[in-house]
Scaffold this motif. Structure first.
Motif, PDB file in Angstrom:
ATOM      1  N   GLY A   1       0.811  -1.212   0.000  1.00 41.95           N
ATOM      2  CA  GLY A   1       0.000   0.000   0.000  1.00 41.95           C
ATOM      3  C   GLY A   1       0.841   1.257   0.000  1.00 41.95           C
ATOM      4  O   GLY A   1       0.541   2.225  -0.700  1.00 41.95           O
ATOM      5  N   ARG A   2       1.939   1.265   0.765  1.00 43.88           N
ATOM      6  CA  ARG A   2       2.797   2.434   0.817  1.00 43.88           C
ATOM      7  C   ARG A   2       3.519   2.650  -0.519  1.00 43.88           C
ATOM      8  O   ARG A   2       3.671   3.784  -0.971  1.00 43.88           O
ATOM      9  CB  ARG A   2       3.820   2.270   1.943  1.00 43.88           C
ATOM     10  N   VAL A   3       3.945   1.564  -1.145  1.00 44.98           N
ATOM     11  CA  VAL A   3       4.624   1.681  -2.440  1.00 44.98           C
ATOM     12  C   VAL A   3       3.668   2.234  -3.493  1.00 44.98           C
ATOM     13  O   VAL A   3       4.033   3.122  -4.276  1.00 44.98           O
ATOM     14  CB  VAL A   3       5.178   0.309  -2.881  1.00 44.98           C
ATOM     15  N   VAL A   4       2.443   1.714  -3.494  1.00 43.36           N
ATOM     16  CA  VAL A   4       1.470   2.128  -4.508  1.00 43.36           C
ATOM     17  C   VAL A   4       1.079   3.592  -4.325  1.00 43.36           C
ATOM     18  O   VAL A   4       1.040   4.366  -5.299  1.00 43.36           O
ATOM     19  CB  VAL A   4       0.221   1.217  -4.448  1.00 43.36           C
ATOM     20  N   ILE A   5       0.787   4.000  -3.085  1.00 40.26           N
ATOM     21  CA  ILE A   5       0.284   5.350  -2.832  1.00 40.26           C
ATOM     22  C   ILE A   5       1.396   6.387  -2.821  1.00 40.26           C
ATOM     23  O   ILE A   5       1.348   7.405  -3.524  1.00 40.26           O
ATOM     24  CB  ILE A   5      -0.503   5.399  -1.504  1.00 40.26           C
ATOM     25  N   ARG A   6       2.441   6.148  -2.042  1.00 40.46           N
ATOM     26  CA  ARG A   6       3.462   7.178  -1.834  1.00 40.46           C
ATOM     27  C   ARG A   6       4.504   7.241  -2.946  1.00 40.46           C
ATOM     28  O   ARG A   6       5.098   8.290  -3.168  1.00 40.46           O
ATOM     29  CB  ARG A   6       4.163   6.951  -0.494  1.00 40.46           C
ATOM     30  N   HIS A   7       4.719   6.145  -3.622  1.00 38.64           N
ATOM     31  CA  HIS A   7       5.756   6.134  -4.655  1.00 38.64           C
ATOM     32  C   HIS A   7       5.150   6.104  -6.068  1.00 38.64           C
ATOM     33  O   HIS A   7       5.440   6.989  -6.890  1.00 38.64           O
ATOM     34  CB  HIS A   7       6.685   4.933  -4.448  1.00 38.64           C
ATOM     35  N   ALA A   8       4.350   5.099  -6.343  1.00 39.75           N
ATOM     36  CA  ALA A   8       3.822   4.949  -7.711  1.00 39.75           C
ATOM     37  C   ALA A   8       2.781   6.011  -8.048  1.00 39.75           C
ATOM     38  O   ALA A   8       2.866   6.671  -9.094  1.00 39.75           O
ATOM     39  CB  ALA A   8       3.234   3.549  -7.880  1.00 39.75           C
ATOM     40  N   LEU A   9       1.793   6.204  -7.180  1.00 39.25           N
ATOM     41  CA  LEU A   9       0.692   7.103  -7.498  1.00 39.25           C
ATOM     42  C   LEU A   9       1.165   8.550  -7.621  1.00 39.25           C
ATOM     43  O   LEU A   9       0.716   9.288  -8.506  1.00 39.25           O
ATOM     44  CB  LEU A   9      -0.405   7.000  -6.438  1.00 39.25           C
ATOM     45  N   ARG A  10       2.070   8.971  -6.752  1.00 39.75           N
ATOM     46  CA  ARG A  10       2.556  10.355  -6.810  1.00 39.75           C
ATOM     47  C   ARG A  10       3.204  10.660  -8.164  1.00 39.75           C
ATOM     48  O   ARG A  10       3.038  11.749  -8.716  1.00 39.75           O
ATOM     49  CB  ARG A  10       3.568  10.610  -5.687  1.00 39.75           C
ATOM     50  N   ASN A  11       3.935   9.730  -8.702  1.00 36.34           N
ATOM     51  CA  ASN A  11       4.560   9.934 -10.007  1.00 36.34           C
ATOM     52  C   ASN A  11       3.567   9.733 -11.155  1.00 36.34           C
ATOM     53  O   ASN A  11       3.677  10.381 -12.203  1.00 36.34           O
ATOM     54  CB  ASN A  11       5.742   8.979 -10.175  1.00 36.34           C
ATOM     55  N   ALA A  12       2.615   8.849 -10.959  1.00 33.99           N
ATOM     56  CA  ALA A  12       1.637   8.582 -12.018  1.00 33.99           C
ATOM     57  C   ALA A  12       0.683   9.747 -12.215  1.00 33.99           C
ATOM     58  O   ALA A  12       0.118   9.918 -13.307  1.00 33.99           O
ATOM     59  CB  ALA A  12       0.856   7.310 -11.689  1.00 33.99           C
ATOM     60  N   LEU A  13       0.488  10.570 -11.184  1.00 40.77           N
ATOM     61  CA  LEU A  13      -0.469  11.668 -11.278  1.00 40.77           C
ATOM     62  C   LEU A  13       0.070  12.881 -12.021  1.00 40.77           C
ATOM     63  O   LEU A  13      -0.692  13.777 -12.376  1.00 40.77           O
ATOM     64  CB  LEU A  13      -0.921  12.098  -9.873  1.00 40.77           C
ATOM     65  N   LEU A  14       1.377  12.918 -12.245  1.00 40.46           N
ATOM     66  CA  LEU A  14       1.957  14.091 -12.917  1.00 40.46           C
ATOM     67  C   LEU A  14       1.331  14.357 -14.284  1.00 40.46           C
ATOM     68  O   LEU A  14       0.899  15.480 -14.562  1.00 40.46           O
ATOM     69  CB  LEU A  14       3.476  13.929 -13.040  1.00 40.46           C
ATOM     70  N   PRO A  15       1.261  13.377 -15.185  1.00 50.11           N
ATOM     71  CA  PRO A  15       0.631  13.661 -16.483  1.00 50.11           C
ATOM     72  C   PRO A  15      -0.884  13.857 -16.402  1.00 50.11           C
ATOM     73  O   PRO A  15      -1.495  14.354 -17.354  1.00 50.11           O
ATOM     74  CB  PRO A  15       0.975  12.422 -17.322  1.00 50.11           C
ATOM     75  N   VAL A  16      -1.482  13.466 -15.273  1.00 51.60           N
ATOM     76  CA  VAL A  16      -2.939  13.590 -15.128  1.00 51.60           C
ATOM     77  C   VAL A  16      -3.323  15.001 -14.703  1.00 51.60           C
ATOM     78  O   VAL A  16      -4.462  15.430 -14.912  1.00 51.60           O
ATOM     79  CB  VAL A  16      -3.463  12.544 -14.110  1.00 51.60           C
ATOM     80  N   LEU A  17      -2.379  15.748 -14.102  1.00 49.74           N
ATOM     81  CA  LEU A  17      -2.686  17.077 -13.591  1.00 49.74           C
ATOM     82  C   LEU A  17      -3.240  17.994 -14.684  1.00 49.74           C
ATOM     83  O   LEU A  17      -4.252  18.672 -14.483  1.00 49.74           O
ATOM     84  CB  LEU A  17      -1.427  17.712 -12.985  1.00 49.74           C
ATOM     85  N   SER A  18      -2.565  18.026 -15.819  1.00 46.89           N
ATOM     86  CA  SER A  18      -3.011  18.908 -16.892  1.00 46.89           C
ATOM     87  C   SER A  18      -4.372  18.487 -17.425  1.00 46.89           C
ATOM     88  O   SER A  18      -5.195  19.334 -17.797  1.00 46.89           O
ATOM     89  CB  SER A  18      -1.987  18.922 -18.030  1.00 46.89           C
ATOM     90  N   VAL A  19      -4.627  17.204 -17.440  1.00 44.60           N
ATOM     91  CA  VAL A  19      -5.925  16.709 -17.919  1.00 44.60           C
ATOM     92  C   VAL A  19      -7.040  17.115 -16.965  1.00 44.60           C
ATOM     93  O   VAL A  19      -8.149  17.453 -17.390  1.00 44.60           O
ATOM     94  CB  VAL A  19      -5.881  15.179 -18.084  1.00 44.60           C
ATOM     95  N   ILE A  20      -6.743  17.123 -15.669  1.00 43.38           N
ATOM     96  CA  ILE A  20      -7.753  17.537 -14.687  1.00 43.38           C
ATOM     97  C   ILE A  20      -8.152  18.990 -14.928  1.00 43.38           C
ATOM     98  O   ILE A  20      -9.326  19.353 -14.830  1.00 43.38           O
ATOM     99  CB  ILE A  20      -7.216  17.329 -13.256  1.00 43.38           C
ATOM    100  N   GLY A  21      -7.173  19.843 -15.258  1.00 46.95           N
ATOM    101  CA  GLY A  21      -7.505  21.222 -15.585  1.00 46.95           C
ATOM    102  C   GLY A  21      -8.406  21.327 -16.796  1.00 46.95           C
ATOM    103  O   GLY A  21      -9.368  22.104 -16.818  1.00 46.95           O
ATOM    104  N   LEU A  22      -8.110  20.536 -17.819  1.00 48.26           N
ATOM    105  CA  LEU A  22      -8.961  20.532 -19.008  1.00 48.26           C
ATOM    106  C   LEU A  22     -10.355  20.016 -18.698  1.00 48.26           C
ATOM    107  O   LEU A  22     -11.345  20.490 -19.263  1.00 48.26           O
ATOM    108  CB  LEU A  22      -8.324  19.673 -20.106  1.00 48.26           C
ATOM    109  N   ARG A  23     -10.434  19.045 -17.799  1.00 48.41           N
ATOM    110  CA  ARG A  23     -11.739  18.493 -17.439  1.00 48.41           C
ATOM    111  C   ARG A  23     -12.599  19.529 -16.720  1.00 48.41           C
ATOM    112  O   ARG A  23     -13.820  19.511 -16.823  1.00 48.41           O
ATOM    113  CB  ARG A  23     -11.587  17.249 -16.562  1.00 48.41           C
ATOM    114  N   PHE A  24     -11.956  20.444 -15.975  1.00 48.23           N
ATOM    115  CA  PHE A  24     -12.749  21.484 -15.318  1.00 48.23           C
ATOM    116  C   PHE A  24     -13.439  22.354 -16.370  1.00 48.23           C
ATOM    117  O   PHE A  24     -14.598  22.735 -16.212  1.00 48.23           O
ATOM    118  CB  PHE A  24     -11.859  22.345 -14.425  1.00 48.23           C
ATOM    119  N   GLY A  25     -12.728  22.658 -17.447  1.00 46.07           N
ATOM    120  CA  GLY A  25     -13.360  23.395 -18.532  1.00 46.07           C
ATOM    121  C   GLY A  25     -14.497  22.613 -19.159  1.00 46.07           C
ATOM    122  O   GLY A  25     -15.539  23.169 -19.498  1.00 46.07           O
TER     123      GLY A  25
END
Length: 326
Positions: free
Chosen positions: A236-260
């Motif tokens: 759980g710690r590997v998935v949340i603190r290590h993998a997910l934090r890095n996986a969310l980087l490319p998703v950030l810009s998409v979240i902004g577009l989704r708000f529009g």
């Protein structure tokens, strides 16, 4: 970082000017005459022409565009033809409801989408992963108005759990009421926003879940994840603190577009659920050919969309220094 922020802020100036020109140009192509709609079918041609002259509709397009730019520089978005009220005042009275709905929908989309994406990536081949991908496919393909009607039929008409239309007390005021010992006000406000927020969030949640799943699958194959497991860290710690934090980087810009996209989807959602925001106001303004009000609403949506993407860009630059060095 400061120079990057200044550059991005300066880019908003030509962007806003382009938004005004495009909006003005599109409204010139809309069929129908506001003067005819305002006076009715029985009005004479002379009366219609006099009203068009009074409203400035007979002026050449470039004069009207120049006048609109000059008024905007003074903070004046014009007056509504039908409501005879300042467009900025009308929009200010409705903007809070739309922002509230879009923000709640975005929160739901992120919570649902990220959770399903992580489950689909970490439990490949399981029933949960299959169900999450089925949800993603349905969410992408189902129109918001159809989903809204289904939710209304199930939870409001059949089960009677939630109200089908209207808006309760605004959520910020309801939160204050709950803190001061009136939880019923908050629950009533929450019950009104659940259905329209879910209907609006479904498409964005589906898109986010697919992106998170793809990004997580790539990150989970990286060496630093295997190293974390080799160190004996819990899954759980590997998935949340290590993998997910890095996986969310490319998703950030998409979240902004989704708000529009949520702001755009609010037009249909607010109409279905009688939510008193800019979306419902847009439908009314279009049906009445209220050109100043339509211009103001579209420009407001565009500016909000640009500001949200600016915030996302700044957050992305703060997380990844390579962005601001480019």
């Amino acid at each position: 970082m400061l120079s990057y922020v200044i550059r991005r802020l300066l880019l908003l100036i030509p962007m806003a000017a382009g938004m005004v020109i495009v909006t003005f140009g599109l409204l010139l192509l809309i069929p129908g005459d506001p003067a005819s709609v305002l006076l009715g079918q029985e009005a004479s041609a002379e009366a219609i022409n006099n009203l068009r002259t009074t409203l400035g509709l007979n002026d050449p397009w470039y004069i009207r565009l120049g006048s609109y730019f000059a008024a905007l520089l003074q903070g004046d978005m014009g007056r509504s033809i039908f409501q005879n009220q300042a467009v900025s005042e009308i929009i200010a009275g409705r903007l809070g409801a739309t922002i509230e709905l879009a923000v709640v929908a975005l929160i739901l989309a992120c919570l649902i989408g990220i959770s399903l994406g992580v489950l689909a990536a970490t439990k490949q081949g399981s029933l949960i992963a299959t169900a999450s991908m089925i949800f993603a496919q349905l969410g992408v393909s189902m129109p918001v108005y159809w989903l809204g009607l289904l939710l209304m039929l199930l939870f409001a008409v059949t089960l009677g759990w939630l109200p089908s239309i209207g808006r309760g007390v605004p959520l910020p005021e309801a939160l204050i009421a709950a803190i001061t010992g009136q939880p019923g006000v908050f629950l009533d406000s929450l019950s009104h926003i659940i259905l329209p927020a879910l209907a609006l969030a479904a498409n964005s949640a589906a898109i986010i879940s697919r992106l998170v799943r793809t990004s997580m699958l790539e990150v989970l194959r990286e060496d630093f994840v295997r190293t974390a497991y080799a160190k004996g860290l819990r899954r759980g710690r590997v998935v949340i603190r290590h993998a997910l934090r890095n996986a969310l980087l490319p998703v950030l810009s998409v979240i902004g577009l989704r708000f529009g996209a949520l702001l755009g989807g609010a037009v249909l959602t607010e109409t279905i659920f009688a939510w008193p925001g800019l979306g419902q106001l847009t439908i009314t303004a279009i049906s009445q050919r209220d050109l100043p009000l339509i211009q103001g609403i579209v420009l407001t949506f565009a500016i909000i969309f640009a500001l949200v993407n600016l915030v996302v860009d700044l957050l992305y630059a703060a997380v990844d220094p390579r962005i601001r060095l480019g």
